[in-house]
Scaffold this active site. Structure first.
Site, PDB file in Angstrom:
ATOM      1  N   MET A  61       0.586  -1.209   0.072  1.00 36.63           N
ATOM      2  CA  MET A  61       0.666   0.353  -0.222  1.00 36.63           C
ATOM      3  C   MET A  61       1.192   1.547  -0.026  1.00 36.63           C
ATOM      4  O   MET A  61       0.914   2.281   0.555  1.00 36.63           O
ATOM      5  CB  MET A  61      -0.907   0.200   1.623  1.00 36.63           C
ATOM      6  CG  MET A  61      -1.727  -1.315   1.125  1.00 36.63           C
ATOM      7  SD  MET A  61      -3.328  -0.958   2.175  1.00 36.63           S
ATOM      8  CE  MET A  61      -2.997  -0.885   3.427  1.00 36.63           C
ATOM      9  N   LEU A  95       6.392   2.750   1.773  1.00 30.44           N
ATOM     10  CA  LEU A  95       7.722   1.454   1.642  1.00 30.44           C
ATOM     11  C   LEU A  95       8.663   2.325   2.318  1.00 30.44           C
ATOM     12  O   LEU A  95       9.413   3.406   3.224  1.00 30.44           O
ATOM     13  CB  LEU A  95       8.287   1.625   0.567  1.00 30.44           C
ATOM     14  CG  LEU A  95       7.507   1.680  -0.870  1.00 30.44           C
ATOM     15  CD1 LEU A  95       8.444   0.847  -2.209  1.00 30.44           C
ATOM     16  CD2 LEU A  95       6.007   0.609  -0.749  1.00 30.44           C
ATOM     17  N   GLY A 131      11.253  -2.596   5.921  1.00 28.28           N
ATOM     18  CA  GLY A 131      10.556  -4.122   5.573  1.00 28.28           C
ATOM     19  C   GLY A 131       9.845  -4.615   4.527  1.00 28.28           C
ATOM     20  O   GLY A 131      10.056  -5.961   4.352  1.00 28.28           O
ATOM     21  N   HIS A 132       8.958  -3.357   4.228  1.00 32.17           N
ATOM     22  CA  HIS A 132       9.046  -3.756   2.013  1.00 32.17           C
ATOM     23  C   HIS A 132      10.258  -4.211   1.562  1.00 32.17           C
ATOM     24  O   HIS A 132      10.533  -4.671   0.722  1.00 32.17           O
ATOM     25  CB  HIS A 132       7.945  -2.466   1.425  1.00 32.17           C
ATOM     26  CG  HIS A 132       6.899  -1.961   2.632  1.00 32.17           C
ATOM     27  ND1 HIS A 132       6.933  -0.727   2.996  1.00 32.17           N
ATOM     28  CD2 HIS A 132       6.040  -2.702   2.417  1.00 32.17           C
ATOM     29  CE1 HIS A 132       5.455  -0.952   3.567  1.00 32.17           C
ATOM     30  NE2 HIS A 132       4.652  -2.464   2.661  1.00 32.17           N
ATOM     31  N   GLY A 176       5.321 -10.260   4.124  1.00 31.28           N
ATOM     32  CA  GLY A 176       5.460 -10.522   5.516  1.00 31.28           C
ATOM     33  C   GLY A 176       4.856 -10.805   6.972  1.00 31.28           C
ATOM     34  O   GLY A 176       3.166 -10.917   6.030  1.00 31.28           O
ATOM     35  N   LYS A 215       5.114 -10.103   9.647  1.00 35.73           N
ATOM     36  CA  LYS A 215       4.122  -8.995  10.940  1.00 35.73           C
ATOM     37  C   LYS A 215       2.813  -9.044  10.960  1.00 35.73           C
ATOM     38  O   LYS A 215       1.687  -9.240  11.698  1.00 35.73           O
ATOM     39  CB  LYS A 215       4.911  -7.891  10.541  1.00 35.73           C
ATOM     40  CG  LYS A 215       4.290  -6.582  11.569  1.00 35.73           C
ATOM     41  CD  LYS A 215       3.996  -5.274  11.502  1.00 35.73           C
ATOM     42  CE  LYS A 215       2.874  -4.941  11.228  1.00 35.73           C
ATOM     43  NZ  LYS A 215       2.193  -3.410  11.160  1.00 35.73           N
ATOM     44  N   SER A 258       6.309  -0.317  10.611  1.00 38.94           N
ATOM     45  CA  SER A 258       4.941  -0.558  10.334  1.00 38.94           C
ATOM     46  C   SER A 258       4.789   0.557   9.049  1.00 38.94           C
ATOM     47  O   SER A 258       5.544   2.174  10.205  1.00 38.94           O
ATOM     48  CB  SER A 258       4.043  -0.629  11.124  1.00 38.94           C
ATOM     49  OG  SER A 258       2.626  -0.215  11.115  1.00 38.94           O
TER      50      SER A 258
HETATM   51  O1  PAF Z   1      -0.219  -5.912   3.778  1.00 39.20           O
HETATM   52  C1  PAF Z   1      -0.561  -4.774   2.687  1.00 39.20           C
HETATM   53  O2  PAF Z   1       0.342  -3.268   2.920  1.00 39.20           O
HETATM   54  C2  PAF Z   1      -2.009  -5.281   2.166  1.00 39.20           C
HETATM   55  O3  PAF Z   1      -2.924  -5.794   3.369  1.00 39.20           O
HETATM   56  C3  PAF Z   1      -1.638  -5.754   0.573  1.00 39.20           C
HETATM   57  C4  PAF Z   1      -1.277  -7.119   1.137  1.00 39.20           C
HETATM   58  C5  PAF Z   1      -1.185  -4.864   0.321  1.00 39.20           C
HETATM   59  C6  PAF Z   1      -3.540  -5.704   0.670  1.00 39.20           C
HETATM   60  O4  PAF Z   1      -3.863  -4.164   0.186  1.00 39.20           O
END
Ligand code: PAF
Length: 280
Positions: free
Chosen positions: A30, A33, A36-37, A147, A149, A186
Site C-alpha cells: 500500500m 515503503l 520491512g518492504h 511479511g 508481521k 510499520s
Molecule cells: O499488507 C498490505 O500492505 C496489504 O494488506 C496488501 C496485502 C497490500 C493488500 O492490500
C-alpha cells in the site's frame, strides 16, 4: 521501472510475459515503503520479473479517517523501487480496482479470520481477500511475497491460494523487520511521536519476556500473565486490544502438546493502532 496504471495494460503485459515463459513475482503493497518492504524486495532479487503493486485499498479499512490519513510518499517509494531494480510498478486507480469489480465482500472466510484483527476490524479481511484475489487474477504471479508481521493476513492469503488458485502461487513468507528498539516496522510508526515510539517498543519487550517465561513454564499460566501485562502497560497509556497465544499453523487455541505457538498482540498508543507477533 515500468509504471502501469491501467488494469488492462497490466493484464496484457503479464500475459505476454507468461507466454514467453518469464516467471512473474508480485510484491503487493500500500506504498509508504519502509525497511520491512525493502526486505521483501531483497528476498525477490533473483526472480525473473518483479512487479510491485501499490494500492491503498479502501475495502480493508474499517475506519474512514485511517484510510484518508494513510501515509503517501510516492516520490520516496519510486526511488526505493528503482534502487532495488524492480521491473514494474502497478499503480491502479480506485475506479478500476473497486467500482468495476464484483467483490467477494460477503464471502465466508475461514473461522480463523474472525478472531484477533478479524474480531476488532470488521470486514478488514474481506477487503484484503478481495483485493489480493483481484491482483493475483490480473498479474497471475508464480510467486508473491508477504511479511510475517501481518501473520493472520499471511494465513488468509495461503487459504486464498488454495481455494481459488489451486496452490499454483508460491507464497514467500518474510521475517518481520524491527527498529533498533524492537518495534516492528510499520507505515503507522510514522504517526508516533518520539516518546510514543519508545512506548511502543515496551510492548515488544513484554512479548520477549513472555516468550521466555512460556518457554520454560506451563502455558496454563498465560491468562494470568496476560492480565498482569495489560495492567502494567495501561499505566503507560498503552491500551492492549488483544494479547493471545495461538497455534501458528491454524490459529487454534494451543494445548500442552502444541509446540508451534505464536504470541499475537494489537495495541493502541494514542489513536495509532499497531500489531505484532513473535514465535514462542
Ligand atoms: O499488507 C498490505 O500492505 C496489504 O494488506 C496488501 C496485502 C497490500 C493488500 O492490500
Amino acid at each position: 521501472l515500468n509504471i502501469i496504471n491501467s488494469v488492462e495494460e497490466q493484464e496484457k503485459l503479464c500475459k505476454r510475459l507468461t507466454d514467453d515463459n518469464i516467471k512473474i513475482s508480485l510484491i503487493p503493497t500500500m506504498g509508504n515503503l519502509h525497511l520491512g518492504h525493502e526486505s521483501l524486495l531483497k528476498a525477490s532479487i533473483n526472480d525473473d520479473y518483479r512487479i510491485v503493486s501499490l494500492f491503498v485499498n479502501p475495502l480493508q479499512f474499517n475506519n474512514y479517517k485511517d484510510y484518508k490519513n494513510y501515509p503517501k510518499t510516492i516520490e520516496k517509494d519510486l526511488k526505493i523501487l528503482k534502487l532495488h531494480n524492480i521491473d514494474c510498478l502497478f499503480m491502479p486507480n480506485e475506479k478500476d480496482m473497486i467500482l468495476k469489480t464484483n467483490h467477494d465482500i460477503e464471502r465466508k472466510l475461514p473461522d480463523f479470520a474472525n478472531i484477533l484483527c478479524g474480531k476488532f476490524r470488521k470486514s478488514h479481511f474481506q477487503g484484503v481477500y478481495s483485493i489480493v484475489k483481484k491482483l493475483f487474477n490480473i498479474i497471475k504471479p508464480q510467486k508473491a511475497y508477504f511479511g510475517k508481521k501481518d501473520f493472520q493476513q499471511l494465513l488468509l492469503i495461503k487459504y486464498l491460494v488454495k481455494e481459488c488458485f489451486k496452490n499454483t502461487i508460491d507464497i514467500i513468507e518474510c521475517e518481520t523487520i524491527r527498529e533498533k528498539s524492537g518495534l516492528a516496522m510499520s507505515s503507522r510508526n510514522n504517526k508516533l511521536s518520539v516518546k510514543q515510539n519508545r512506548l511502543a517498543a515496551l510492548v515488544f519487550n513484554e512479548l520477549v519476556s513472555l516468550r521466555k517465561y512460556l518457554k520454560n513454564n506451563n502455558i496454563d499460566l498465560f491468562p494470568m500473565l496476560r492480565e498482569e501485562i495489560i495492567k502494567k502497560l495501561s499505566k503507560q497509556d498503552i491500551k492492549i486490544e488483544y494479547l493471545d497465544i495461538l497455534c501458528r499453523n491454524n490459529l487454534n487455541t494451543p494445548t500442552e502438546q502444541d509446540i508451534d505457538i505464536n504470541i499475537f498482540v494489537a495495541f493502541y498508543i494514542g489513536d495509532v493502532r499497531l500489531i505484532d507477533n513473535i514465535e514462542i
